[in-house]
Design an enzyme around this catalytic site. Structure first.
Site, PDB file in Angstrom:
ATOM      1  N   ASN A 214       0.887  -1.171   0.000  1.00  0.00           N
ATOM      2  CA  ASN A 214       0.000   0.000   0.000  1.00  0.00           C
ATOM      3  C   ASN A 214       0.919   1.214   0.000  1.00  0.00           C
ATOM      4  OD1 ASN A 214      -2.401  -1.509   0.139  1.00  0.00           O
ATOM      5  ND2 ASN A 214      -2.163  -1.743   2.344  1.00  0.00           N
ATOM      6  N   GLU A 295      -8.182  -3.219  -3.077  1.00  0.00           N
ATOM      7  CA  GLU A 295      -8.446  -2.614  -1.773  1.00  0.00           C
ATOM      8  C   GLU A 295      -8.267  -1.095  -1.803  1.00  0.00           C
ATOM      9  OE1 GLU A 295      -5.908  -5.026   0.829  1.00  0.00           O
ATOM     10  OE2 GLU A 295      -7.506  -6.521   0.961  1.00  0.00           O
ATOM     11  N   ASP A 374      -6.838 -15.138   1.089  1.00  0.00           N
ATOM     12  CA  ASP A 374      -5.897 -14.207   1.712  1.00  0.00           C
ATOM     13  C   ASP A 374      -5.224 -14.797   2.942  1.00  0.00           C
ATOM     14  OD1 ASP A 374      -4.512 -12.013   2.470  1.00  0.00           O
ATOM     15  OD2 ASP A 374      -6.233 -10.810   3.073  1.00  0.00           O
ATOM     16  N   GLU A 396       3.585 -15.750  -3.390  1.00  0.00           N
ATOM     17  CA  GLU A 396       3.689 -14.857  -2.232  1.00  0.00           C
ATOM     18  C   GLU A 396       3.239 -15.624  -0.991  1.00  0.00           C
ATOM     19  OE1 GLU A 396       2.316 -10.692  -2.598  1.00  0.00           O
ATOM     20  OE2 GLU A 396       1.387 -10.916  -0.627  1.00  0.00           O
ATOM     21  N   GLU A 402      -0.196 -12.833  10.139  1.00  0.00           N
ATOM     22  CA  GLU A 402      -1.400 -11.992  10.213  1.00  0.00           C
ATOM     23  C   GLU A 402      -2.634 -12.770  10.663  1.00  0.00           C
ATOM     24  OE1 GLU A 402      -2.375 -10.094   6.523  1.00  0.00           O
ATOM     25  OE2 GLU A 402      -4.283  -9.345   7.257  1.00  0.00           O
ATOM     26  N   GLU A 520      -4.921 -24.411  13.571  1.00  0.00           N
ATOM     27  CA  GLU A 520      -6.090 -24.618  12.713  1.00  0.00           C
ATOM     28  C   GLU A 520      -7.229 -25.246  13.509  1.00  0.00           C
ATOM     29  OE1 GLU A 520      -5.561 -27.684   9.753  1.00  0.00           O
ATOM     30  OE2 GLU A 520      -7.057 -26.784   8.426  1.00  0.00           O
TER      31      GLU A 520
END
Ligand code: GCW
Length: 827
Positions: A214, A295, A374, A396, A402, A520
């Site tokens: 960003n 986004e 994501d 990626e 996160e 998980e």
């Protein structure tokens, strides 16, 4: 004779896996025959770096200082050189003739009659990587006396991405502020940048994008480029290239043009000049990374242009200088219509990029997240990997956790990454695993590779938790060689980080290897995605937050069933983006693996998994099992007391105990939510039934007042109590009415990040516990992000005892708590 202890008593974690801790006498003896000097043959700065590093490592591990020499050896020596130079002194060496850039050979040969251990790189980079390889083998206590090694990297692009903002904050960073930027400028002191590059180089990483995808246009302003050049200077001795993220609207945003249309001649020449300006100051600049039309970021769609138009325009500017252009496939509509049962965010990347296959320039690489959504705790491989045969690709991966516990939870991600890398896309019916596609093997592309979002920060241990460094290490090792096993990678990391003590290695390896599954189990069952608050921190539970909005991370639960129908037959058609062979694995319920069931199908709660369990009972059971496994991690870790330096021991223990408490918060939130939604009780009677708990709101309150928690499943009973009487202490009391014995008392409280309340626990008049809620969790509100457990073990309780919790607010934090749980620990 007394030897100094093999481990220091305090280790901040700063040196990560490059500690070069002194080996034991027995281990050291193995290296007695190592030559006493190290010669550099060749004039690259990287060879000098290699020599300094080798001397540093050998001194640390073996307690010997090698003689530093230049030129051909005049005695037995370790020789650092390139393969070309090696041929000038040792024609007969067995070094291979051609290796990929970064490759190296380690072997023995006689040079002018001297016995030499040779590290020869395809270029100077290779010599550096070979040096780290040799040092690693010594740290791992391996025999190097007859070494013969040929290694080369799997792909040319082995980069990390940092999501650092110029003000010093890091988007999704959990290890402190930026090591590069502060307050709008590049930091004066870049020693951390150099040390980071050393860590990266040690696992073969050769590029770093230093700013957030960003991106702010300001990064390209004329006075910023010289500052970037200083970061490049700090990286250069380690062979790490500097790259940056750019904002496509920069020509307009910096006020120089009134458009950023990629086909506009003025825009084209603006970028050409800008790129020239960069290369004048940073001749080895790596290239640009672009997030566009994603986004809210500006992109080519503004002018009806395609990603290929934008990418090729930038790539053309970079090409004469040898730079590359990484264009992210993370492009999707974040305002989808939830009511549209055919709408599917997972389809976006393929829909947008597959039609452009073959239209991208040779120095463009499409950077694709491992999964189609994501970075969730489990996703299938992105179908786009199979959808671009004529285009360079990079995968990626997200090192920063996160959606996987933000470095507070132990989650070793290499097994997850390997699930994607090893997944066969069956393109044209051929064996085409993702790893072979991104490294360029499958479709014969020279360019491609790996991008890891790492987000290290100023914390001394880089990522906020020494255990999380296994992910950075593992990313580098996989990028070098995606065929390495998770077990092999973690075993190296553990030994390098904590030493070769067999119990330590076995214990930590097994904790790490099971940790993803454990996480998980208590956060995101059966491929539903991480059931976190997707609108906020992405940390604690927030089960319903993914539904009823435009973000498209839906799992479509109602009172009858759950899961996204992505089939071709009745669903969104997403599965149709895969090859026919892969479609067969996912299109039918019978073929779909349990762990991705809810990603691909909508099923009733009573649907039976391959395991025979119903979906709803699996959700309950897996959450309880996950918590039990975290509890076991605490016991496992405690068994290492005295075998790991006290500093890291205590730090990790604190984190694991926290994880136990937070996994319980997760478990209860997810189970309660699905219980409310489905109405089907837990067949084992655990969910919504907590006999050991006394809810705060049901205690006798003095000053404390009950409040509703939103969402309600994030607190036991949906309520907490808060002390809103400024400057005063509040209290909550209840009577213990169970048989006398030894008990553990746990207080579930909320540690908000805008205050540091004090809590005290009394049994009768006796103070038995006291702490300050001063953690910096990612929220200022009462809820799943902030719910924290304090354990007070070893209490002798008697029926009739009064238990009192006192809370003193501080700042914006009203000493909130949820409940007290008391369970028996002894007779
Ligand atoms: O996972 C999401 C993150 C954003 C991030 C975005 C992206 C940098 O929540 O913080 O933005 O993905 O990858 O672009």
């Amino acid at each position: 004779m007394l030897w100094p202890p093999a481990r220091a008593d305090a280790d901040t974690g700063y040196d990560a896996w490059l500690r070069y801790a002194q080996l034991t006498p027995i281990e050291r003896a193995k290296y007695n025959a190592l030559p006493a000097s190290v010669n550099v043959l060749g004039d690259s700065a990287l060879l000098q770096t290699s020599q300094t590093e080798l001397i540093r490592g050998v001194r640390g591990m073996l307690g010997r200082t090698l003689r530093s020499e230049q030129g051909p050896p005049t005695e037995d020596s370790i020789l650092l050189t390139t393969i070309d130079r090696l041929r000038t002194v040792a024609l007969s060496s067995q070094a291979p003739r051609s290796l990929e850039p970064g490759g190296y050979w380690i072997g023995h040969a006689a040079i002018h009659g001297h016995d030499c251990l040779i590290i020869a790189g395809a270029g100077a980079h290779g010599a550096l990587y070979g040096t780290f390889d040799l040092l690693r083998r010594i740290a791992l206590d391996q025999d190097v006396s007859r070494l013969r090694v040929t290694e080369q990297p799997s792909a040319p692009v082995r980069w990390v991405n940092q999501w650092d903002n110029l003000d010093g904050r890091i988007e999704r960073g959990y290890g402190g502020r930026s090591i590069f930027f502060d307050n709008g400028s590049v930091r004066a002191d870049l020693s951390r940048a150099g040390d980071y590059a050393r860590l990266l180089a040690s696992v073969g990483i050769n590029g770093c994008v230093v700013n957030n995808v960003n991106a702010t246009p300001k990064i390209l302003s004329a006075n910023f480029i010289p500052q970037l050049a200083r970061i490049a200077d700090a990286f250069r001795p380690w062979g790490v290239k500097l790259a940056i993220s750019i904002n496509l609207a920069t020509p307009e945003a910096l006020g120089q043009l009134d458009t950023f249309d990629p086909l506009d001649p003025n825009v084209i020449s603006w970028w050409n000049q800008k790129v020239d300006e960069i290369y004048r100051q940073i001749p080895d600049f790596g290239g640009f990374l672009v997030k566009a039309d994603s986004e809210g970021k500006p992109g080519p769609s503004r002018y009806g242009r395609t990603p290929a138009d934008a990418a090729n325009m930038l790539a053309a500017a970079l090409k004469p200088h040898g730079g590359v252009l990484l264009y992210r496939a993370f492009v999707y509509n974040s305002h989808l219509d939830w009511h549209d049962l055919k709408a599917d965010r997972a389809k976006a990347a393929y829909d947008i990029f597959h039609p452009l296959d073959g239209k991208f320039a040779g120095n463009v690489i499409i950077q694709i997240k491992n999964g189609p959504i994501d970075f969730q705790v489990r996703e299938p491989a992105s179908p786009l990997f199979g959808g671009l045969q004529k285009t360079n690709q990079a995968i990626e991966l997200q090192i920063t956790q996160e959606y996987t516990g933000q470095q507070r939870h132990l989650v070793f991600l290499v097994p997850m990454w390997k699930t994607t890398l090893d997944f066969d896309m069956h393109v044209d019916g051929r064996y085409t695993p993702v790893k072979d596609i991104v490294t360029g093997r499958s479709f014969h592309h020279p360019l491609g590779g790996f991008a890891g979002v790492s987000n290290v920060g100023l914390d001394l241990n880089w990522l906020g938790n020494p255990m999380a460094l296994a992910n950075l290490y593992g990313f580098g090792r996989l990028a070098w060689n995606p065929n390495l096993s998770s077990a092999a990678i973690v075993d190296e990391w553990t030994r390098l980080t904590f030493g070769n003590d067999a119990d330590v290695v076995r214990t930590i390896d097994s904790m790490q290897l099971t940790s993803w599954r454990t996480y998980e189990d208590y956060t995101g069952p059966l491929g539903a995605g991480t059931l976190t608050d997707i609108l906020g921190s992405h940390y604690g539970p927030g089960v319903g937050s993914a539904e009823h909005n435009g973000w498209g991370q839906w799992f479509r639960a109602d009172h009858l069933g759950v899961g996204m129908d992505r089939t071709v037959a009745t669903g969104t058609g997403f599965i149709g983006q895969y090859s026919p062979e892969v479609q067969k694995q996912y299109e039918t319920l019978q073929a779909t693996p349990d762990n991705l069931l809810l990603f691909f199908h909508h099923v009733p709660y009573t649907y039976k998994l391959h395991s025979g369990q119903t979906v709803i009972q699996y959700i309950y059971d897996s959450h309880y099992e996950g918590v039990d496994r975290v509890k076991q991690y605490v016991r496992d870790w405690k068994s290492l007391r005295g075998r790991v330096d006290e500093q890291r021991y205590a730090f990790v223990l604190g984190r694991l105990k926290y994880q136990v408490g937070h996994s319980i918060v997760w478990r209860d939130a997810v189970c309660t939510w699905f219980y409310r939604m489905s109405g089907i009780p837990d067949s084992r009677g655990r969910v919504d039934h907590y006999p050991d708990r006394t809810e705060a709101e049901s205690m006798q309150l003095q000053g404390y007042a009950p409040v509703d928690v939103v969402p309600p499943e994030d607190a036991s009973g949906g309520k907490a109590v808060v002390c809103n009487t400024a400057g005063q202490t509040c209290a909550a009391r209840f009577q213990f009415e169970r048989p006398a014995g030894w008990y553990e008392l746990d207080v579930q409280y909320f540690d908000l990040n805008d205050g540091a309340s004090t809590f005290k626990v009394f049994v009768g008049k006796q103070l038995v516990g006291e702490w300050i809620a001063d953690d910096d969790l990612p929220n200022w509100r009462i809820g799943g992000d902030t719910s924290t457990r304090r354990e007070i073990p070893g209490l002798a309780l008697r029926s009739g005892d009064e238990i009192r919790i006192e809370g003193t607010p501080n700042g914006g934090e009203p000493a909130p708590f949820d409940y007290v749980s008391i369970h028996k620990t002894g007779p």
